[in-house]
Design a protein around this motif. Sequence first.
Motif, mmCIF file in Angstrom:
data_model
loop_
_atom_site.group_PDB
_atom_site.id
_atom_site.type_symbol
_atom_site.label_atom_id
_atom_site.label_comp_id
_atom_site.label_asym_id
_atom_site.label_seq_id
_atom_site.Cartn_x
_atom_site.Cartn_y
_atom_site.Cartn_z
ATOM 1 N N TYR A 17 -9.101 2.719 6.498
ATOM 2 C CA TYR A 17 -8.285 1.987 5.524
ATOM 3 C C TYR A 17 -8.434 0.480 5.670
ATOM 4 O O TYR A 17 -8.366 -0.250 4.688
ATOM 5 C CB TYR A 17 -6.818 2.428 5.616
ATOM 6 C CG TYR A 17 -6.608 3.739 4.907
ATOM 7 C CD1 TYR A 17 -6.597 3.791 3.513
ATOM 8 C CD2 TYR A 17 -6.477 4.936 5.612
ATOM 9 C CE1 TYR A 17 -6.446 4.991 2.842
ATOM 10 C CE2 TYR A 17 -6.328 6.143 4.950
ATOM 11 C CZ TYR A 17 -6.316 6.168 3.568
ATOM 12 O OH TYR A 17 -6.172 7.364 2.904
ATOM 13 N N ALA A 32 -9.588 -1.729 2.564
ATOM 14 C CA ALA A 32 -8.673 -2.798 2.137
ATOM 15 C C ALA A 32 -9.424 -4.133 2.094
ATOM 16 O O ALA A 32 -9.099 -5.021 1.308
ATOM 17 C CB ALA A 32 -7.481 -2.898 3.082
ATOM 18 N N ALA A 61 -10.656 -4.407 -4.249
ATOM 19 C CA ALA A 61 -9.415 -3.656 -4.021
ATOM 20 C C ALA A 61 -8.256 -4.431 -4.647
ATOM 21 O O ALA A 61 -8.144 -5.643 -4.446
ATOM 22 C CB ALA A 61 -9.194 -3.471 -2.526
ATOM 23 N N SER A 62 -7.415 -3.727 -5.427
ATOM 24 C CA SER A 62 -6.297 -4.410 -6.080
ATOM 25 C C SER A 62 -5.203 -4.698 -5.054
ATOM 26 O O SER A 62 -5.192 -4.103 -3.961
ATOM 27 C CB SER A 62 -5.738 -3.548 -7.206
ATOM 28 O OG SER A 62 -5.049 -2.455 -6.636
ATOM 29 N N ASP A 103 -2.114 -3.754 -5.191
ATOM 30 C CA ASP A 103 -1.366 -2.513 -4.964
ATOM 31 C C ASP A 103 -2.075 -1.613 -3.975
ATOM 32 O O ASP A 103 -1.460 -1.041 -3.068
ATOM 33 C CB ASP A 103 -1.194 -1.735 -6.279
ATOM 34 C CG ASP A 103 0.008 -2.246 -7.052
ATOM 35 O OD1 ASP A 103 0.731 -3.096 -6.491
ATOM 36 O OD2 ASP A 103 0.187 -1.800 -8.204
ATOM 37 N N GLU A 104 -3.377 -1.474 -4.171
ATOM 38 C CA GLU A 104 -4.163 -0.628 -3.260
ATOM 39 C C GLU A 104 -4.087 -1.180 -1.836
ATOM 40 O O GLU A 104 -3.875 -0.441 -0.880
ATOM 41 C CB GLU A 104 -5.619 -0.540 -3.711
ATOM 42 C CG GLU A 104 -5.820 0.407 -4.886
ATOM 43 C CD GLU A 104 -7.196 0.255 -5.531
ATOM 44 O OE1 GLU A 104 -7.618 1.207 -6.196
ATOM 45 O OE2 GLU A 104 -7.829 -0.824 -5.378
ATOM 46 N N LYS A 105 -4.241 -2.509 -1.740
ATOM 47 C CA LYS A 105 -4.203 -3.124 -0.403
ATOM 48 C C LYS A 105 -2.871 -2.842 0.279
ATOM 49 O O LYS A 105 -2.818 -2.505 1.462
ATOM 50 C CB LYS A 105 -4.400 -4.640 -0.512
ATOM 51 C CG LYS A 105 -5.848 -5.036 -0.671
ATOM 52 C CD LYS A 105 -5.971 -6.540 -0.585
ATOM 53 C CE LYS A 105 -7.307 -6.986 -1.124
ATOM 54 N NZ LYS A 105 -7.351 -8.409 -1.429
ATOM 55 N N GLU A 114 -0.877 -0.345 -0.217
ATOM 56 C CA GLU A 114 -0.821 1.063 0.187
ATOM 57 C C GLU A 114 -1.633 1.284 1.468
ATOM 58 O O GLU A 114 -1.180 1.955 2.404
ATOM 59 C CB GLU A 114 -1.376 1.929 -0.943
ATOM 60 C CG GLU A 114 -1.146 3.408 -0.694
ATOM 61 C CD GLU A 114 -2.033 4.286 -1.556
ATOM 62 O OE1 GLU A 114 -2.392 3.852 -2.678
ATOM 63 O OE2 GLU A 114 -2.397 5.383 -1.071
ATOM 64 N N TYR A 115 -2.820 0.707 1.509
ATOM 65 C CA TYR A 115 -3.672 0.894 2.689
ATOM 66 C C TYR A 115 -3.009 0.305 3.934
ATOM 67 O O TYR A 115 -3.034 0.899 5.007
ATOM 68 C CB TYR A 115 -5.051 0.235 2.489
ATOM 69 C CG TYR A 115 -5.813 0.777 1.291
ATOM 70 C CD1 TYR A 115 -5.568 2.060 0.808
ATOM 71 C CD2 TYR A 115 -6.771 -0.011 0.639
ATOM 72 C CE1 TYR A 115 -6.252 2.542 -0.286
ATOM 73 C CE2 TYR A 115 -7.461 0.478 -0.457
ATOM 74 C CZ TYR A 115 -7.191 1.757 -0.925
ATOM 75 O OH TYR A 115 -7.866 2.232 -1.999
#
Length: 267
Positions: free
Chosen positions: A56, A60, A65-66, A68-70, A72-73
């Motif tokens: 992850y 990240a 990577a958006s 939001d994704e970052k 979450e990761y």
Amino acid sequence: NNQVQLNLDRNDELGELANAITRLSTDLDRLKRERNEFLSSISHELRTPLTYIKGYADIAGRAGASEDEKREYISIIREETAHLTELIRQLFELAQLDHNQFPIQKKAVSVNALFESVAALVRPAFEDKNITLKVHCQPDVTAFIDRERFQQVLLNILDNARKYSDKGSHVTLLGRLEKDTVLMIVSDEGNGIPEEELPMVFDRLYRVDKSRSRQYGGSGLGLAIAKEIVESHGGRIAIQSDYGKGTTVRIVLERGEPVAEGFVGGR
Ligand code: ADP
């Protein structure tokens, strides 16, 4: 005649000695095998969260990577780090228990007071999951125990009762005297444990449902630590379960002199 008898005795003794050596060597082989299995389980348990953390962290850090994704990761990385930290803390605790680094300090401890302080510690987590914790202890029950160690035992068992129970269910912590012993009982109405797996749950790193336990964040060391502590007190711990209906853990301990808490008992 006497001479014959002596020789016979000697043969018996030698035979017994040979048997004892064979038994020792079998025990030693078993210990070595268990140690190797434990070491390979530990490396697996340590490697898994590290694999997640590395994976992850890598994605990240990738371009594209958006936000939001970052987020979450990073949250997964945090969870896995917390899991790893707890695992290492428990391994360390077991190693200390194995080497008797901090010998247990038994005192006469009021079981009521012990239950109250443990309940205060776990209550927020129980409330979070809407699980009712009922605590009841006969008045004036005193156990001859190391209070801090025992707090850890009850925390581990109550933590399981909470983890493996559904929202809205009940957990009870009971304390009473039975003959000359103190009985502590934790029962829940949770998932339960299949009968064939019950004998293994006190083994180090043993988890009933590996994938499910991962989601609960367990390490498989909580009950091993509890057993080690209870037995180092000369007590006994047992687990009973009705798969799908609930689980009960019973601890039997030496009774303490019925005196005020704080009394430093000697042996
Ligand atoms: P963990 O940290 O995984 O909970 P433990 O040593 O405390 O490790 O328990 C070993 C396994 O026994 C758990 O992974 C779980 O599968 C099972 N277990 C323990 N207590 C309970 C319980 N109260 N209800 C259902 N399953 C339980």
